[in-house]
Design a protein around this motif. Structure first.
Motif, PDB file in Angstrom:
ATOM      1  N   ALA A  47       6.943  12.505 -37.259  1.00  0.00           N
ATOM      2  CA  ALA A  47       7.434  11.501 -38.059  1.00  0.00           C
ATOM      3  C   ALA A  47       6.014  11.562 -38.876  1.00  0.00           C
ATOM      4  O   ALA A  47       6.255  11.368 -40.276  1.00  0.00           O
ATOM      5  CB  ALA A  47       7.732   9.957 -37.674  1.00  0.00           C
ATOM      6  N   LEU A  48       4.853  11.455 -38.453  1.00  0.00           N
ATOM      7  CA  LEU A  48       3.533  11.268 -39.227  1.00  0.00           C
ATOM      8  C   LEU A  48       3.363  12.718 -39.948  1.00  0.00           C
ATOM      9  O   LEU A  48       2.867  12.694 -41.235  1.00  0.00           O
ATOM     10  CB  LEU A  48       2.376  10.823 -38.300  1.00  0.00           C
ATOM     11  CG  LEU A  48       0.966  10.687 -39.165  1.00  0.00           C
ATOM     12  CD1 LEU A  48       1.090   9.384 -39.922  1.00  0.00           C
ATOM     13  CD2 LEU A  48      -0.018  10.660 -38.222  1.00  0.00           C
ATOM     14  N   ILE A  49       3.624  13.806 -39.289  1.00  0.00           N
ATOM     15  CA  ILE A  49       3.654  14.980 -40.184  1.00  0.00           C
ATOM     16  C   ILE A  49       4.532  14.979 -41.340  1.00  0.00           C
ATOM     17  O   ILE A  49       4.341  15.324 -42.415  1.00  0.00           O
ATOM     18  CB  ILE A  49       3.728  16.082 -39.204  1.00  0.00           C
ATOM     19  CG1 ILE A  49       2.810  16.164 -37.725  1.00  0.00           C
ATOM     20  CG2 ILE A  49       3.946  17.467 -39.719  1.00  0.00           C
ATOM     21  CD1 ILE A  49       3.139  17.194 -37.000  1.00  0.00           C
ATOM     22  N   ASP A  50       5.773  14.437 -41.041  1.00  0.00           N
ATOM     23  CA  ASP A  50       6.508  14.484 -42.064  1.00  0.00           C
ATOM     24  C   ASP A  50       6.085  13.666 -43.313  1.00  0.00           C
ATOM     25  O   ASP A  50       6.128  14.020 -44.582  1.00  0.00           O
ATOM     26  CB  ASP A  50       8.062  13.984 -41.726  1.00  0.00           C
ATOM     27  CG  ASP A  50       8.819  15.002 -40.994  1.00  0.00           C
ATOM     28  OD1 ASP A  50       8.387  16.106 -41.018  1.00  0.00           O
ATOM     29  OD2 ASP A  50       9.740  14.668 -40.431  1.00  0.00           O
ATOM     30  N   ALA A  51       5.565  12.675 -42.806  1.00  0.00           N
ATOM     31  CA  ALA A  51       4.903  11.604 -43.990  1.00  0.00           C
ATOM     32  C   ALA A  51       3.748  12.139 -44.658  1.00  0.00           C
ATOM     33  O   ALA A  51       3.795  12.261 -45.731  1.00  0.00           O
ATOM     34  CB  ALA A  51       4.415  10.330 -43.206  1.00  0.00           C
ATOM     35  N   ALA A  52       2.791  13.045 -44.021  1.00  0.00           N
ATOM     36  CA  ALA A  52       1.773  13.787 -44.537  1.00  0.00           C
ATOM     37  C   ALA A  52       2.439  14.787 -45.418  1.00  0.00           C
ATOM     38  O   ALA A  52       1.544  14.852 -46.519  1.00  0.00           O
ATOM     39  CB  ALA A  52       0.923  14.188 -43.380  1.00  0.00           C
ATOM     40  N   ILE A  53       3.492  15.529 -45.027  1.00  0.00           N
ATOM     41  CA  ILE A  53       4.128  16.602 -46.001  1.00  0.00           C
ATOM     42  C   ILE A  53       4.335  15.947 -47.378  1.00  0.00           C
ATOM     43  O   ILE A  53       4.114  16.351 -48.255  1.00  0.00           O
ATOM     44  CB  ILE A  53       4.981  17.313 -45.324  1.00  0.00           C
ATOM     45  CG1 ILE A  53       4.301  18.138 -44.264  1.00  0.00           C
ATOM     46  CG2 ILE A  53       5.799  18.381 -46.243  1.00  0.00           C
ATOM     47  CD1 ILE A  53       5.407  18.743 -42.966  1.00  0.00           C
ATOM     48  N   ALA A  54       5.190  14.943 -46.992  1.00  0.00           N
ATOM     49  CA  ALA A  54       5.742  13.976 -48.340  1.00  0.00           C
ATOM     50  C   ALA A  54       4.521  13.838 -49.027  1.00  0.00           C
ATOM     51  O   ALA A  54       4.834  13.689 -50.524  1.00  0.00           O
ATOM     52  CB  ALA A  54       6.561  12.964 -47.904  1.00  0.00           C
ATOM     53  N   LEU A  55       3.569  13.233 -48.658  1.00  0.00           N
ATOM     54  CA  LEU A  55       2.304  12.830 -49.430  1.00  0.00           C
ATOM     55  C   LEU A  55       1.347  13.871 -49.960  1.00  0.00           C
ATOM     56  O   LEU A  55       0.319  13.674 -50.507  1.00  0.00           O
ATOM     57  CB  LEU A  55       1.519  11.605 -48.728  1.00  0.00           C
ATOM     58  CG  LEU A  55       2.022  10.225 -48.349  1.00  0.00           C
ATOM     59  CD1 LEU A  55       1.421   9.510 -47.170  1.00  0.00           C
ATOM     60  CD2 LEU A  55       2.377   9.426 -49.601  1.00  0.00           C
ATOM     61  N   LYS A  79       6.076  20.747 -29.172  1.00  0.00           N
ATOM     62  CA  LYS A  79       4.957  21.096 -29.557  1.00  0.00           C
ATOM     63  C   LYS A  79       5.037  22.287 -30.515  1.00  0.00           C
ATOM     64  O   LYS A  79       4.267  22.415 -31.623  1.00  0.00           O
ATOM     65  CB  LYS A  79       4.090  21.652 -28.323  1.00  0.00           C
ATOM     66  CG  LYS A  79       2.552  22.162 -28.601  1.00  0.00           C
ATOM     67  CD  LYS A  79       1.859  22.767 -27.498  1.00  0.00           C
ATOM     68  CE  LYS A  79       1.744  21.768 -26.431  1.00  0.00           C
ATOM     69  NZ  LYS A  79       1.006  22.292 -25.200  1.00  0.00           N
ATOM     70  N   LYS A  80       5.969  23.314 -30.386  1.00  0.00           N
ATOM     71  CA  LYS A  80       6.154  24.399 -31.571  1.00  0.00           C
ATOM     72  C   LYS A  80       6.384  23.774 -32.522  1.00  0.00           C
ATOM     73  O   LYS A  80       6.067  24.099 -33.558  1.00  0.00           O
ATOM     74  CB  LYS A  80       7.032  25.342 -30.793  1.00  0.00           C
ATOM     75  CG  LYS A  80       7.631  26.560 -31.921  1.00  0.00           C
ATOM     76  CD  LYS A  80       8.590  27.269 -31.570  1.00  0.00           C
ATOM     77  CE  LYS A  80       9.077  28.081 -32.932  1.00  0.00           C
ATOM     78  NZ  LYS A  80      10.266  28.921 -32.624  1.00  0.00           N
ATOM     79  N   SER A  81       7.587  22.916 -32.521  1.00  0.00           N
ATOM     80  CA  SER A  81       7.762  22.178 -33.821  1.00  0.00           C
ATOM     81  C   SER A  81       6.851  21.450 -34.610  1.00  0.00           C
ATOM     82  O   SER A  81       6.723  21.616 -35.819  1.00  0.00           O
ATOM     83  CB  SER A  81       9.019  21.473 -33.697  1.00  0.00           C
ATOM     84  OG  SER A  81      10.281  22.099 -33.095  1.00  0.00           O
ATOM     85  N   ARG A  82       6.071  20.844 -34.100  1.00  0.00           N
ATOM     86  CA  ARG A  82       4.981  20.050 -34.824  1.00  0.00           C
ATOM     87  C   ARG A  82       3.814  20.978 -35.450  1.00  0.00           C
ATOM     88  O   ARG A  82       3.466  20.838 -36.401  1.00  0.00           O
ATOM     89  CB  ARG A  82       4.117  19.204 -33.691  1.00  0.00           C
ATOM     90  CG  ARG A  82       4.933  17.952 -33.111  1.00  0.00           C
ATOM     91  CD  ARG A  82       4.269  17.166 -32.146  1.00  0.00           C
ATOM     92  NE  ARG A  82       4.872  15.874 -31.938  1.00  0.00           N
ATOM     93  CZ  ARG A  82       4.390  15.002 -30.972  1.00  0.00           C
ATOM     94  NH1 ARG A  82       3.153  15.439 -30.407  1.00  0.00           N
ATOM     95  NH2 ARG A  82       5.064  13.743 -30.933  1.00  0.00           N
ATOM     96  N   LEU A  83       3.629  22.151 -34.373  1.00  0.00           N
ATOM     97  CA  LEU A  83       2.580  22.954 -34.845  1.00  0.00           C
ATOM     98  C   LEU A  83       3.194  23.923 -36.057  1.00  0.00           C
ATOM     99  O   LEU A  83       2.414  24.134 -37.032  1.00  0.00           O
ATOM    100  CB  LEU A  83       1.888  23.640 -33.675  1.00  0.00           C
ATOM    101  CG  LEU A  83       1.333  23.053 -32.640  1.00  0.00           C
ATOM    102  CD1 LEU A  83       0.982  24.149 -31.333  1.00  0.00           C
ATOM    103  CD2 LEU A  83      -0.165  22.800 -33.016  1.00  0.00           C
ATOM    104  N   ALA A  84       4.279  24.139 -36.185  1.00  0.00           N
ATOM    105  CA  ALA A  84       4.876  24.791 -36.970  1.00  0.00           C
ATOM    106  C   ALA A  84       5.002  24.231 -38.379  1.00  0.00           C
ATOM    107  O   ALA A  84       4.639  24.737 -39.378  1.00  0.00           O
ATOM    108  CB  ALA A  84       6.396  25.512 -36.893  1.00  0.00           C
ATOM    109  N   GLN A  85       5.118  23.121 -38.537  1.00  0.00           N
ATOM    110  CA  GLN A  85       5.017  22.128 -39.465  1.00  0.00           C
ATOM    111  C   GLN A  85       3.655  22.255 -40.135  1.00  0.00           C
ATOM    112  O   GLN A  85       3.600  22.345 -41.421  1.00  0.00           O
ATOM    113  CB  GLN A  85       5.527  20.725 -39.487  1.00  0.00           C
ATOM    114  CG  GLN A  85       6.966  20.660 -39.051  1.00  0.00           C
ATOM    115  CD  GLN A  85       7.696  20.901 -40.422  1.00  0.00           C
ATOM    116  OE1 GLN A  85       7.970  22.095 -41.072  1.00  0.00           O
ATOM    117  NE2 GLN A  85       8.166  19.695 -41.109  1.00  0.00           N
ATOM    118  N   LEU A  86       2.570  21.801 -39.242  1.00  0.00           N
ATOM    119  CA  LEU A  86       1.190  21.698 -39.570  1.00  0.00           C
ATOM    120  C   LEU A  86       0.810  23.080 -40.158  1.00  0.00           C
ATOM    121  O   LEU A  86       0.279  23.238 -41.408  1.00  0.00           O
ATOM    122  CB  LEU A  86       0.374  21.383 -38.359  1.00  0.00           C
ATOM    123  CG  LEU A  86       0.432  20.098 -37.892  1.00  0.00           C
ATOM    124  CD1 LEU A  86      -0.451  19.970 -36.732  1.00  0.00           C
ATOM    125  CD2 LEU A  86      -0.055  18.950 -38.948  1.00  0.00           C
TER     126      LEU A  86
END
Length: 248
Positions: A47-55, A79-86
Motif C-alpha cells: 500500500a505504501l509503494i502504491d502511494a509512492a507511485i501515485a505521488l 516479496k516478488k510483487s513488492r520488489l517488482a513494483q519498486l
C-alpha cells in the motif's frame, strides 16, 4: 539531488554502523540516481509503494524495510510483487531500523516522548534502546492509559492496578515486551512498548510495575516523520508522509 548525497546525509545523522541490527540499514533497493521527492512511512508495504507511485516519488524512506535476519531469502510471492513494483518504477527503498529507534532527537523513542509529554532522564539496556523518564504530573494508570489513547489515537492494553500512581516510566517503541524485566530493574512505575507477550501479565502482576502496549505501528509513526522533516529542511527535498494504518 544525487542519491549518494541523500544517503550520506542520512548515515551521518543516524550512524548505522554503531548498531547490530536484524536487517540492512540504508539503501535496500536501488532506484533512480536523482532524488527530488521522498515518501516516508512506517513500513514498506504494498500500500505504501502504491502511494509512492501515485505521488511520483523517487524514493521511499521507512523504519521497516526488507531482508530481515532469518527470513526466506527467495524472491517469491509477496516479496516478488513488492520488489517488482519498486524496480518497475525505479523507486529507491531506504530503511533505518534500530538507528531510527535510538536517535536522541529524531528517533522513535525521542519523538514518542515528546508526543506523550515524557521528560527523558536517560537511555540504557541493549544498544541504548530502553529509555527512562518522568511525567509532568503523576497520574493514575487508568488516566495514563486514557492519555496515551488520546495522543496516539489507539486504545492501549494496560496491565496493572487502575489506581496505581505513575510518576516514572520506561519505554521502547515497537515490539519490545521482553524489556519489561529491564524496566522493572530500573524501579519505574510503568513500562510502555508497542506489543505484549504472554509473560507481561505475570510480570506486571508480580512486580507491581504496570505494562502498557500502545501499538507497534502507533508508537513508531513519529521517528520517520521527524527524519523526513529533517531532510526537507536541510536538503530542500520534497518529503511526503503517508500513514498506512495498522492495528498492530
Amino acid at each position: 539531488m544525487q542519491r549518494s548525497d541523500v544517503l550520506q546525509a542520512l548515515d551521518s545523522v543516524l550512524e548505522p554502523w554503531r548498531f547490530k541490527d536484524y536487517c540492512p540499514n540504508g539503501l535496500q533497493v536501488e532506484g533512480r540516481a536523482d532524488i527530488r521527492r521522498i515518501v516516508t512511512g512506517v513500513t514498506a508495504s504494498a500500500a505504501l509503494i502504491d502511494a509512492a507511485i501515485a505521488l511520483q516519488a523517487d524514493a521511499i524512506l521507512v523504519h521497516h524495510g526488507y531482508f530481515w535476519k532469518n527470513e526466506d531469502p527467495r524472491v517469491l510471492g509477496m516479496k516478488k510483487s513488492r520488489l517488482a513494483q519498486l524496480l518497475a518504477h525505479d523507486i529507491n527503498l531506504i530503511a533505518y531500523h534500530l538507528p531510527l529507534d535510538a536517535h536522541p532527537a529524531l528517533g522513535n523513542n525521542a519523538t514518542l516522548a515528546r508526543v506523550l509529554g515524557i521528560t527523558p532522564l536517560g537511555q540504557g539496556g541493549e544498544q541504548n534502546l530502553l529509555w527512562r523518564g518522568e511525567l509532568a504530573q503523576p497520574m493514575r494508570l487508568a488516566d495514563w492509559a486514557d492519555h496515551v489513547q488520546r495522543q496516539l489515537g489507539r486504545a492501549p492494553l494496560a496491565l496493572g492496578a487502575a489506581d496505581k500512581l505513575i510518576r516514572q516510566v520506561a519505554w521502547c517503541t515497537g515490539g519490545a515486551p521482553g524489556m519489561l524485566a529491564d524496566a522493572v530493574a530500573l524501579g519505574v512505575d510503568a513500562y510502555l512498548t508497542g506489543e505484549a507477550s504472554e509473560p507481561c501479565a505475570h510480570i506486571a502482576a508480580e512486580t507491581g510495575v504496570a505494562f502498557v502496549a500502545a501499538g507497534h505501528h502507533a508508537t513508531e509513526r513519529y521517528g520517520v516523520q521527524a527524519l523526513g522533516e529533517h531532510l526537507a529542511q536541510t536538503l530542500g527535498l520534497d518529503v511526503r508522509w503517508v500513514d498506512i494504518d495498522n492495528p498492530i
